[in-house]
Design a protein around this motif. Structure first.
Motif, mmCIF file in Angstrom:
data_model
loop_
_atom_site.group_PDB
_atom_site.id
_atom_site.type_symbol
_atom_site.label_atom_id
_atom_site.label_comp_id
_atom_site.label_asym_id
_atom_site.label_seq_id
_atom_site.Cartn_x
_atom_site.Cartn_y
_atom_site.Cartn_z
ATOM 1 N N VAL A 29 0.882 -1.125 -0.057
ATOM 2 C CA VAL A 29 -0.093 -0.033 -0.099
ATOM 3 C C VAL A 29 0.775 1.198 0.030
ATOM 4 O O VAL A 29 0.411 2.086 -0.921
ATOM 5 C CB VAL A 29 -0.873 0.166 1.245
ATOM 6 N N LEU A 30 1.835 1.175 1.087
ATOM 7 C CA LEU A 30 2.629 2.384 1.051
ATOM 8 C C LEU A 30 3.753 2.366 -0.155
ATOM 9 O O LEU A 30 4.100 3.716 -0.473
ATOM 10 C CB LEU A 30 3.342 2.411 2.176
ATOM 11 N N LEU A 31 4.196 1.476 -0.713
ATOM 12 C CA LEU A 31 4.867 1.799 -1.965
ATOM 13 C C LEU A 31 3.966 2.250 -3.160
ATOM 14 O O LEU A 31 4.626 3.235 -3.829
ATOM 15 C CB LEU A 31 5.244 0.267 -2.595
ATOM 16 N N HIS A 32 2.602 1.957 -3.150
ATOM 17 C CA HIS A 32 1.911 2.515 -4.237
ATOM 18 C C HIS A 32 1.832 4.050 -4.040
ATOM 19 O O HIS A 32 1.789 4.595 -4.983
ATOM 20 C CB HIS A 32 0.327 1.739 -4.002
ATOM 21 N N LEU A 33 1.504 4.344 -2.750
ATOM 22 C CA LEU A 33 1.107 5.834 -2.590
ATOM 23 C C LEU A 33 2.382 6.723 -2.329
ATOM 24 O O LEU A 33 2.527 7.874 -2.798
ATOM 25 C CB LEU A 33 0.461 5.881 -1.146
ATOM 26 N N SER A 34 3.594 6.174 -2.196
ATOM 27 C CA SER A 34 4.664 6.879 -2.098
ATOM 28 C C SER A 34 5.126 7.158 -3.535
ATOM 29 O O SER A 34 5.558 8.227 -3.975
ATOM 30 C CB SER A 34 5.923 5.784 -1.453
ATOM 31 N N ASP A 35 5.043 6.134 -4.507
ATOM 32 C CA ASP A 35 5.316 6.408 -5.871
ATOM 33 C C ASP A 35 4.390 7.655 -6.161
ATOM 34 O O ASP A 35 4.866 8.414 -7.111
ATOM 35 C CB ASP A 35 5.002 5.333 -6.587
ATOM 36 N N ALA A 36 3.023 7.593 -5.977
ATOM 37 C CA ALA A 36 2.060 8.793 -6.579
ATOM 38 C C ALA A 36 2.438 10.089 -5.842
ATOM 39 O O ALA A 36 2.612 11.138 -6.412
ATOM 40 C CB ALA A 36 0.757 8.068 -6.272
ATOM 41 N N TRP A 37 2.864 9.785 -4.572
ATOM 42 C CA TRP A 37 3.334 11.126 -3.787
ATOM 43 C C TRP A 37 4.452 12.009 -4.522
ATOM 44 O O TRP A 37 4.561 12.952 -4.487
ATOM 45 C CB TRP A 37 3.557 10.843 -2.352
ATOM 46 N N ALA A 38 5.288 10.962 -4.981
ATOM 47 C CA ALA A 38 6.663 11.458 -5.716
ATOM 48 C C ALA A 38 6.279 12.282 -6.991
ATOM 49 O O ALA A 38 7.025 13.202 -7.470
ATOM 50 C CB ALA A 38 7.766 10.343 -5.846
ATOM 51 N N ARG A 39 5.079 11.806 -7.720
ATOM 52 C CA ARG A 39 4.693 12.424 -8.792
ATOM 53 C C ARG A 39 3.809 13.348 -8.787
ATOM 54 O O ARG A 39 3.006 13.970 -9.695
ATOM 55 C CB ARG A 39 4.145 11.419 -9.937
#
Length: 295
Positions: free
Chosen positions: A175-185
């Motif tokens: 879950v946090l991998l998915h959101l961290s990737d989006a957060w960086a973009r």
């Protein structure tokens, strides 16, 4: 050269099905984790694009899940190619596993991970595993299903579990991998992050914000009925048309729309459980993302 998308695969999904997908300018890709507001965002997109609560087809036909192995890819692509309106396509794949096209809009919905996990627990109990195995070509379940652990025990183990986030996207690391990737973009002009709690607090405001970001014009007199059609209660009433179940993988379509609220996960943990959760998330995601996610 740009880095090729990461390929995510499981028993019933394969992000490689995005390879070569013929995007159109203005397409919207809805990228969410399971039970984080996927169907809600699909409905919002349908209402904003079509301008009416009366949908011409079931929601998951209008907005198919391209990665899902239960339907042949060419069937899904033909259905999308025939759509004359702006398309909005579902995926549970993080953005680093989807081709990124500057002509396309990407929206990621984030939900408090504990609430998402509790909803996932109940969703798993509502799945017809034999039907899902039949559709995806997997072996049929063997033996009795067995008794499920109480949700409190399951949630505590979900928090503590060590796993490869890229292999198990519905784990806490996933879950946090998915959101961290989006957060960086999030500062990219065609990427939009939406918080589940903002949809709960101001659904009309969030719908207007998204319409503005995507260049969708909605006549002023249509807004009240469109916002009402996107409320949890109205969507639950229309579960037969809106639940993602045209192939019969849910035992109960109305149960798919279980509660649609926030805070349930936190209330299931005692003080030590919450402390373990916050310690674990602090090691998995940047602090500014966690502040936004947990507010």
């Amino acid at each position: 050269m740009p880095t090729p998308p990461h390929r995510y695969r499981s028993d019933d999904e394969d992000s490689g099905r995005w390879t070569g997908f013929p995007f159109r300018a203005g397409d919207i890709v809805i990228s969410t984790r399971s039970k984080s507001g996927t169907t809600w965002m699909q409905m919002i997109c349908a209402l904003l694009v079509l301008g009416t609560p009366e949908l011409p087809a079931p929601l998951n036909h209008l907005s198919p899940w391209l990665d899902w192995l239960a339907e042949p890819r060419d069937v899904v692509c033909r259905r999308l190619a025939a759509q004359p309106h702006r398309r909005f396509i579902k995926t549970h794949t993080p953005l680093d596993g989807v081709p990124l096209d500057p002509r396309v809009h990407y929206v990621v919905v984030a939900r408090h991970p504990l609430d998402m996990a509790v909803s996932l627990y109940h969703q798993v109990g509502n799945l017809d595993r034999a039907r899902l195995a039949e559709l995806t070509g997997q072996g049929a379940p063997v033996g009795p299903a067995g008794e499920r652990r109480p949700v409190e025990q399951w949630l505590a183990s979900w928090i503590d579990r060590e796993t490869d986030p890229r292999a198990e996207l519905d784990s806490l690391p996933g879950v946090l991998l998915h959101l961290s990737d989006a957060w960086a973009r999030r500062h990219e002009p065609n990427v939009e992050l939406v918080h589940y709690d903002d949809l709960l607090a101001d659904l009309g405001g969030e719908m207007r914000r998204l319409a503005g970001r995507w260049g969708l014009e909605v006549p002023a007199e249509r807004w009240p009925e469109l916002v009402e059609a996107a409320t949890f209660g109205r969507m639950r009433e229309r579960a037969d048309q809106l639940a993602p179940d045209t192939l019969g993988v849910l035992r109960d379509r109305r149960a798919f729309f279980r509660q649609g609220r926030s805070g349930q996960g936190r209330h299931l943990l005692d003080e030590s459980g919450l402390a373990r959760y916050h310690k674990r998330t602090a090691a998995l995601a940047p602090p500014d993302l966690l502040t936004w996610l947990h507010r």
